[in-house]
Design an enzyme around this catalytic site. Structure first.
Site, PDB file in Angstrom:
ATOM      1  N   LYS A  56     -11.279 -20.839  48.350  1.00 15.75           N
ATOM      2  CA  LYS A  56     -11.930 -22.144  48.540  1.00 15.75           C
ATOM      3  C   LYS A  56     -12.915 -22.199  49.711  1.00 15.75           C
ATOM      4  O   LYS A  56     -13.319 -23.276  50.141  1.00 15.75           O
ATOM      5  CB  LYS A  56     -10.905 -23.302  48.679  1.00 15.75           C
ATOM      6  N   HIS A 116     -10.065 -11.814  47.424  1.00 18.62           N
ATOM      7  CA  HIS A 116      -9.474 -12.759  48.385  1.00 18.62           C
ATOM      8  C   HIS A 116      -8.475 -12.031  49.289  1.00 18.62           C
ATOM      9  O   HIS A 116      -7.731 -12.673  50.035  1.00 18.62           O
ATOM     10  CB  HIS A 116      -8.714 -13.869  47.655  1.00 18.62           C
ATOM     11  N   SER A 146      -9.428 -28.501  49.749  1.00 12.18           N
ATOM     12  CA  SER A 146     -10.026 -27.940  48.541  1.00 12.18           C
ATOM     13  C   SER A 146      -8.991 -27.146  47.737  1.00 12.18           C
ATOM     14  O   SER A 146      -8.926 -27.242  46.508  1.00 12.18           O
ATOM     15  CB  SER A 146     -11.203 -27.038  48.949  1.00 12.18           C
TER      16      SER A 146
HETATM   17  P1  A3P Z   1     -14.574 -28.567  47.552  1.00 12.29           P
HETATM   18  O1  A3P Z   1     -13.294 -28.467  46.780  1.00 12.29           O
HETATM   19  O2  A3P Z   1     -14.351 -28.989  48.978  1.00 12.29           O
HETATM   20  O3  A3P Z   1     -15.609 -29.393  46.879  1.00 12.29           O
HETATM   21  P2  A3P Z   1     -14.501 -21.218  46.021  1.00 12.29           P
HETATM   22  O4  A3P Z   1     -15.718 -20.863  45.224  1.00 12.29           O
HETATM   23  O5  A3P Z   1     -14.210 -20.261  47.126  1.00 12.29           O
HETATM   24  O6  A3P Z   1     -13.338 -21.473  45.137  1.00 12.29           O
HETATM   25  O7  A3P Z   1     -14.816 -22.553  46.801  1.00 12.29           O
HETATM   26  C1  A3P Z   1     -14.926 -23.782  46.136  1.00 12.29           C
HETATM   27  C2  A3P Z   1     -15.398 -24.805  47.112  1.00 12.29           C
HETATM   28  O8  A3P Z   1     -16.794 -24.545  47.410  1.00 12.29           O
HETATM   29  C3  A3P Z   1     -15.353 -26.209  46.529  1.00 12.29           C
HETATM   30  O9  A3P Z   1     -15.173 -27.077  47.654  1.00 12.29           O
HETATM   31  C4  A3P Z   1     -16.746 -26.339  45.942  1.00 12.29           C
HETATM   32  O10 A3P Z   1     -17.164 -27.649  45.701  1.00 12.29           O
HETATM   33  C5  A3P Z   1     -17.556 -25.675  47.044  1.00 12.29           C
HETATM   34  N1  A3P Z   1     -18.880 -25.228  46.564  1.00 12.29           N
HETATM   35  C6  A3P Z   1     -19.154 -24.475  45.482  1.00 12.29           C
HETATM   36  N2  A3P Z   1     -20.483 -24.319  45.335  1.00 12.29           N
HETATM   37  C7  A3P Z   1     -21.059 -24.993  46.344  1.00 12.29           C
HETATM   38  C8  A3P Z   1     -22.415 -25.229  46.738  1.00 12.29           C
HETATM   39  N3  A3P Z   1     -23.420 -24.738  46.029  1.00 12.29           N
HETATM   40  N4  A3P Z   1     -22.641 -25.979  47.850  1.00 12.29           N
HETATM   41  C9  A3P Z   1     -21.612 -26.468  48.560  1.00 12.29           C
HETATM   42  N5  A3P Z   1     -20.309 -26.300  48.238  1.00 12.29           N
HETATM   43  C10 A3P Z   1     -20.033 -25.564  47.143  1.00 12.29           C
END
Ligand code: A3P
Length: 303
Positions: A56, A116, A146
């Site tokens: 996340k 991860h 998240s």
């Molecule tokens: P939130 O749940 O706080 O919205 P991962 O890809 O490591 O699983 O992380 C997911 C998190 O990154 C989510 O956070 C998601 O919304 C955020 N995220 C993904 N793409 C993004 C982007 N282009 N800009 C900002 N945040 C992004």
């Protein structure tokens, strides 16, 4: 996924229970532990690029950025497949889908890979082959929020319970892939020993173009301002939320139920303020101070 395959997957999943196991004290999905030898002995290649994160922290965001950098900003080619297909996740093994190791082994170079894993569990071949790693770190409070919502919608991971329960689970380091603290500190301490670029989610939110430029320089790419602008535009939160190749809408709802919480959820710095109770914040800050003592790693929890 076509309706026939979805039905088959649903039947196969009906009798499955997703349990957690552990490797050297780090909680990992049991299916990952089952093929641990294959994961640990994974053979990296010299021209691989690895995106590493605690869950996340913005993994898909940076994956998409790196992919576009390597494609010199060719958006059409970046949309050749969903992000979780074009970037094998080497420590994931969700049957009946091929494992990350098998997908990566079948892939032509140059490969972009995802992990991860905490630093101490990394397959040694990444260091033997001197692979470039982009590590993304995100502040613990927003990561916790998240991850909580992600575990609610992801049927492959344990149910997170209530927010109060999850708060304790996360602080104790009992979430899948272990302790946020060990992860960010472990990778931070390793960054000068290997080719690791350590970037922060909060910096990317503050000035995405600056961070995209930094990543492209690290990868040896000198991109024009125009290409950097294209990459920034295509990897903005709104663009990725609309893009079926990056919003995980192609994952069956049986696995990711986005009606519970969307994968592209909020994409903000500071959403923790909408979840943390005042008392939790005090407990967290005290624990944080203890666990981060001696580390020169600094996170911003608001911009
Ligand atoms: P939130 O749940 O706080 O919205 P991962 O890809 O490591 O699983 O992380 C997911 C998190 O990154 C989510 O956070 C998601 O919304 C955020 N995220 C993904 N793409 C993004 C982007 N282009 N800009 C900002 N945040 C992004």
């Amino acid at each position: 996924m076509d309706p026939e395959s979805e039905k088959k997957l649903s039947e196969e999943m009906e009798n499955m229970t997703f349990k957690m196991g552990e490797i050297q004290g780090v909680p990992l999905p049991e299916t990952t532990c089952e093929i641990w030898d294959q994961i640990y002995n994974f053979q990296a290649r010299e021209d691989d690029i690895l995106v590493s994160t605690f869950p996340k922290a913005g993994t898909s965001w940076v994956q998409e950025i790196v992919d576009l950098i390597m494609l010199n900003g060719d958006v059409e080619r970046s949309m050749r497949a969903p992000c979780f297909i074009k970037v094998p996740f080497i420590d994931l093994n969700v049957k009946p889908v091929p494992s990350g190791v098998d997908s990566a082994n079948a892939m032509e170079s140059p490969r972009l890979l995802k992990t991860h894993l905490p630093i101490q569990l990394m397959p040694p071949s990444f260091w033997e082959k001197n692979v470039k790693v982009v590590y993304v770190a995100r502040n613990a409070k927003d990561c916790m929020v998240s991850y909580f919502h992600f575990q609610r919608m992801n049927s492959v991971l344990p149910d997170p319970g209530t927010w109060n329960e999850y708060f304790s689970t996360f602080l104790a380091g009992n979430t899948p892939w272990g302790s946020w603290f060990d992860h960010v500190i472990g990778w931070w301490n390793a960054k000068d020993k290997h080719q690791i670029l350590y970037v922060f989610y909060e910096d990317m939110m503050e000035d995405p173009k600056r961070e995209i430029r930094k990543i492209s320089k690290f990868l040896g790419k000198d991109l024009t301002e125009e290409v950097l602008d294209t990459i920034q535009h295509h990897t903005s939160f709104n663009a990725m939320k609309e893009n079926p190749m990056t919003n995980f809408s192609t994952v069956p709802s049986l696995l990711f139920d986005q009606s519970i919480s969307p994968y592209m959820r909020k994409g903000k710095v500071g959403d923790w303020k909408n979840h943390f109770l005042v008392a939790q914040n005090i407990v967290f800050d005290e624990e944080y101070k203890k666990k981060m003592a001696g580390s020169r790693l600094n996170f911003r929890t608001e911009l």
